[in-house]
Structures are given as structure tokens and as C-alpha cells.
Design a protein around this motif. Structure first.
Motif, mmCIF file in Angstrom:
data_model
loop_
_atom_site.group_PDB
_atom_site.id
_atom_site.type_symbol
_atom_site.label_atom_id
_atom_site.label_comp_id
_atom_site.label_asym_id
_atom_site.label_seq_id
_atom_site.Cartn_x
_atom_site.Cartn_y
_atom_site.Cartn_z
ATOM 1 N N GLU A 66 5.034 6.375 5.359
ATOM 2 C CA GLU A 66 3.598 6.665 5.250
ATOM 3 C C GLU A 66 2.819 5.924 6.328
ATOM 4 O O GLU A 66 1.888 6.461 6.926
ATOM 5 C CB GLU A 66 3.094 6.260 3.862
ATOM 6 C CG GLU A 66 1.660 6.653 3.595
ATOM 7 C CD GLU A 66 1.201 6.261 2.196
ATOM 8 O OE1 GLU A 66 1.100 5.028 1.944
ATOM 9 O OE2 GLU A 66 0.966 7.156 1.375
ATOM 10 N N LYS A 67 3.202 4.678 6.583
ATOM 11 C CA LYS A 67 2.535 3.897 7.630
ATOM 12 C C LYS A 67 2.759 4.499 9.016
ATOM 13 O O LYS A 67 1.873 4.461 9.867
ATOM 14 C CB LYS A 67 3.058 2.459 7.604
ATOM 15 C CG LYS A 67 2.587 1.637 6.405
ATOM 16 C CD LYS A 67 3.159 0.232 6.436
ATOM 17 C CE LYS A 67 2.662 -0.582 5.264
ATOM 18 N NZ LYS A 67 3.250 -1.959 5.267
ATOM 19 N N GLN B 86 0.845 -0.381 -2.656
ATOM 20 C CA GLN B 86 0.452 0.755 -1.832
ATOM 21 C C GLN B 86 1.535 1.821 -1.716
ATOM 22 O O GLN B 86 1.285 2.923 -1.227
ATOM 23 C CB GLN B 86 0.084 0.281 -0.414
ATOM 24 C CG GLN B 86 -1.155 -0.590 -0.335
ATOM 25 C CD GLN B 86 -0.913 -2.007 -0.820
ATOM 26 O OE1 GLN B 86 0.237 -2.481 -0.808
ATOM 27 N NE2 GLN B 86 -1.965 -2.679 -1.279
ATOM 28 N N SER B 87 2.737 1.507 -2.152
ATOM 29 C CA SER B 87 3.822 2.486 -2.073
ATOM 30 C C SER B 87 3.473 3.714 -2.917
ATOM 31 O O SER B 87 2.992 3.582 -4.057
ATOM 32 C CB SER B 87 5.121 1.870 -2.576
ATOM 33 O OG SER B 87 6.172 2.815 -2.511
ATOM 34 N N ASN C 217 7.029 2.774 4.339
ATOM 35 C CA ASN C 217 7.183 2.689 5.795
ATOM 36 C C ASN C 217 6.915 4.030 6.479
ATOM 37 O O ASN C 217 6.269 4.081 7.526
ATOM 38 C CB ASN C 217 8.594 2.202 6.144
ATOM 39 C CG ASN C 217 8.812 0.756 5.760
ATOM 40 O OD1 ASN C 217 7.866 -0.027 5.726
ATOM 41 N ND2 ASN C 217 10.052 0.399 5.451
#
Length: 315
Positions: free
Chosen positions: A308-309, A127-128, A306
Motif C-alpha cells: 500500500e505504501k 494502518q495495515s 508495504n
């Protein structure tokens, strides 16, 4: 796998002092006339090891190899500097490997790249945001190291072209990787346009070298220019993010090391023990850089995931 970006910056024509010597040319003619026809040729082919036949070594190639060493011996006996032959230093052949040290170094670079790619895949979730771009870049680099190994094993028209073209592909994909990381995550359209331009540039470059003129000087200038753009672009990004990204120094050190280590080729000395030349030393010196480069990629990919989350703006 940035490491092939400086590849082929320093090249020489296919005609050199050694193969211009009358003693060399006469030796090759006599050897071919004596050993490469009729029963002598059949005897050569039947006695030739299978690995030599599979890698395309011919009777004429063997004559050139033997006459090269005859000429080198004459030069040394007269106290002259060892000459190059067909644009290359004389190397002691090992099995079917024309340049054993450079072939081994290219293989080790490829293995280091593969090892770190596997570590990257095992550490960074899919997902990165940069995951797929980095994987594609790694595959392009692995392909370049494969052809570098093949070329240093057996120098032919095809292997030389593949070595050049695949190295250029890595340089251009390095630009694309940099563009996606610095601009494309916020402006995907920009990276897409840059990608199209780079594909067109690669197509034009390969077409010119293939169908117009295999110009060593042009190839050197083109690769040097693109490599400098890549260097400055990454360094600017590192400087801008030095206060927010604690791992920025890894990227900066990698690009500086790669361009600095490429200067080793300027030494251009006759191979030590007829095996280790400046090109091989350069390839050997770049092997550890893969580990630092992928350490940066892993840190950066996890950072991007991280942020993005958390919904933080990516820098």
C-alpha cells in the motif's frame, strides 16, 4: 483461531443407549426420591462444595452422575461395550468439570489465540488494511473458545446453545475474513454485501435452531457446507498467489490441517481413563495451529502495508 470452524460437525441426540436402560432410569428415580427431598436435600445442599453450587450442579444431576457409573459397572461386568448417556460418553468429573480434558483443551486454544492476537497487535501497525478485520475475527474466536470451555465444564441448555452458536459465528466470520482478503481490499462493496448476507444467514440459523427445531443433522450439514466453502476459497487464493507470496504455504497448511484434524472426531472412542476422548484429542491437536495461522496473518498484513505504501496493486 480458524480452529472452531469445524466445531460441532459430529453430534449425537440427547438420548442414548445408557440412559434408556431401565436399571439407569430406576436408579435415578430411586436416588431422587430418597436424596432430593426434605432433610436429605438440605443436607446435600449444605455439604455441596461452593464451586459445584455456582456451576449449577443439583441433587438430581448428582443422582444421574452416580447412576451413570452404576450402569457402566454393570455393562463392564457383563462384558459389554461402555454405552453413552444423554448423547455423551461417561466422563470422570473433576471438581465441577464434566469433561476435564476438553475443557482444558478449549482453554488452552483460547490462550493460544489470545497470545498470538497480542503478538499480532504488537507487530502489525494499525494502518495495515486487514488489521481491524483480523482483530474482530480474533475476538469472535476468543468468545467461541470461552463458551467451548464453559460448555465442557458444565453442559446445560444455555451453554450448549452458546457453544453451537458461537462456533457457527466463527465459521461465518472466517468466510468474511477470506472475502475481505481476496476481494474486499479492491472491491469494498463486495465484502460489505457478503457481510450482510452472512449476518442474515447467522440470524436465520440461530432462529431456526432456537424457535423451530434444534436439529443436529441440519447443524452438521450447515457447518460442513460453509466449512468446505471456506476451505476451497482459501486454497484457491493460495494457489493463485503461490508464485508471488512466499508465505502462502502457511495459509494452505493451516486450512488443510484444520479439516484433516477434524477427522479425529470420527474415532469416537470411550474416554481413556474416563477423561480423554476423541473430541479432547482433536481440541488438543489444534493448539499449535494458532501459531502457524497468526504467523501467516502477520506476514500477510505486513505485506499488504508495504504494498500500500508503494502503491502496488494488492493480489
Amino acid at each position: 483461531c480458524f480452529i472452531t470452524q469445524n466445531k460441532k460437525l459430529l453430534q449425537t441426540p440427547t438420548t442414548s443407549q445408557g440412559d434408556k436402560e431401565p436399571v439407569y432410569r430406576d436408579c435415578v428415580k430411586q436416588c431422587v426420591r430418597t436424596n432430593c427431598t426434605g432433610a436429605r436435600l438440605r443436607g446435600f445442599q449444605s455439604a455441596q462444595p461452593q464451586y459445584m453450587a455456582l456451576t449449577g450442579w443439583t441433587c438430581r444431576d448428582d443422582c444421574r452422575y452416580q447412576c451413570m457409573w452404576t450402569t457402566v459397572g454393570l455393562y463392564q461386568a457383563e462384558g459389554y461395550r461402555v454405552p453413552q448417556f444423554h448423547g455423551k460418553w461417561p466422563f470422570a468429573r473433576f471438581l465441577c468439570f464434566e469433561e476435564p480434558a476438553s475443557a482444558l483443551a478449549s482453554l488452552l486454544n483460547g490462550l493460544a489465540c489470545l497470545l498470538m492476537l497480542l503478538r499480532y497487535r504488537g507487530t502489525v501497525p494499525r494502518q495495515s488494511p486487514m488489521y481491524h478485520t483480523i482483530n474482530a475475527f480474533s475476538l469472535v474466536s476468543l468468545n467461541a473458545w470461552f463458551w467451548s470451555t464453559v460448555f465442557h465444564t458444565r453442559d446445560t441448555y444455555l451453554t450448549e446453545k452458546m457453544d453451537y452458536f458461537c462456533a457457527t459465528a466463527v465459521i461465518l466470520y472466517s468466510i468474511y475474513l477470506c472475502c475481505v482478503r481476496t476481494l474486499g481490499l479492491r472491491r469494498p462493496g463486495v465484502s460489505s454485501m457478503v457481510g450482510v448476507l452472512l449476518i442474515l444467514a447467522f440470524t436465520s440459523h440461530v432462529s431456526y435452531l432456537t424457535f423451530v427445531s434444534f436439529d443436529y443433522g441440519y447443524n452438521m450439514a450447515a457447518n460442513a457446507t460453509i466449512g468446505m466453502v471456506n476451505l476451497l476459497w482459501w486454497l484457491c487464493w493460495c494457489w493463485q498467489n503461490r508464485r508471488t507470496l512466499p508465505y502462502w504455504w502457511k495459509c494452505g497448511l493451516v486450512v488443510l490441517l484444520l479439516h484433516g484434524l477434524a477427522l479425529l472426531e470420527l474415532l469416537d472412542f470411550p474416554p481413556m481413563l474416563w477423561v480423554l476422548d476423541a473430541h479432547a484429542v482433536w481440541h488438543l491437536s489444534t493448539i499449535p495451529v494458532h501459531f502457524l495461522f497468526y504467523s501467516f496473518l502477520i506476514d500477510d498484513s505486513l505485506y499488504l502495508l508495504n504494498t500500500e505504501k508503494m502503491g502496488v496493486k494488492v493480489e
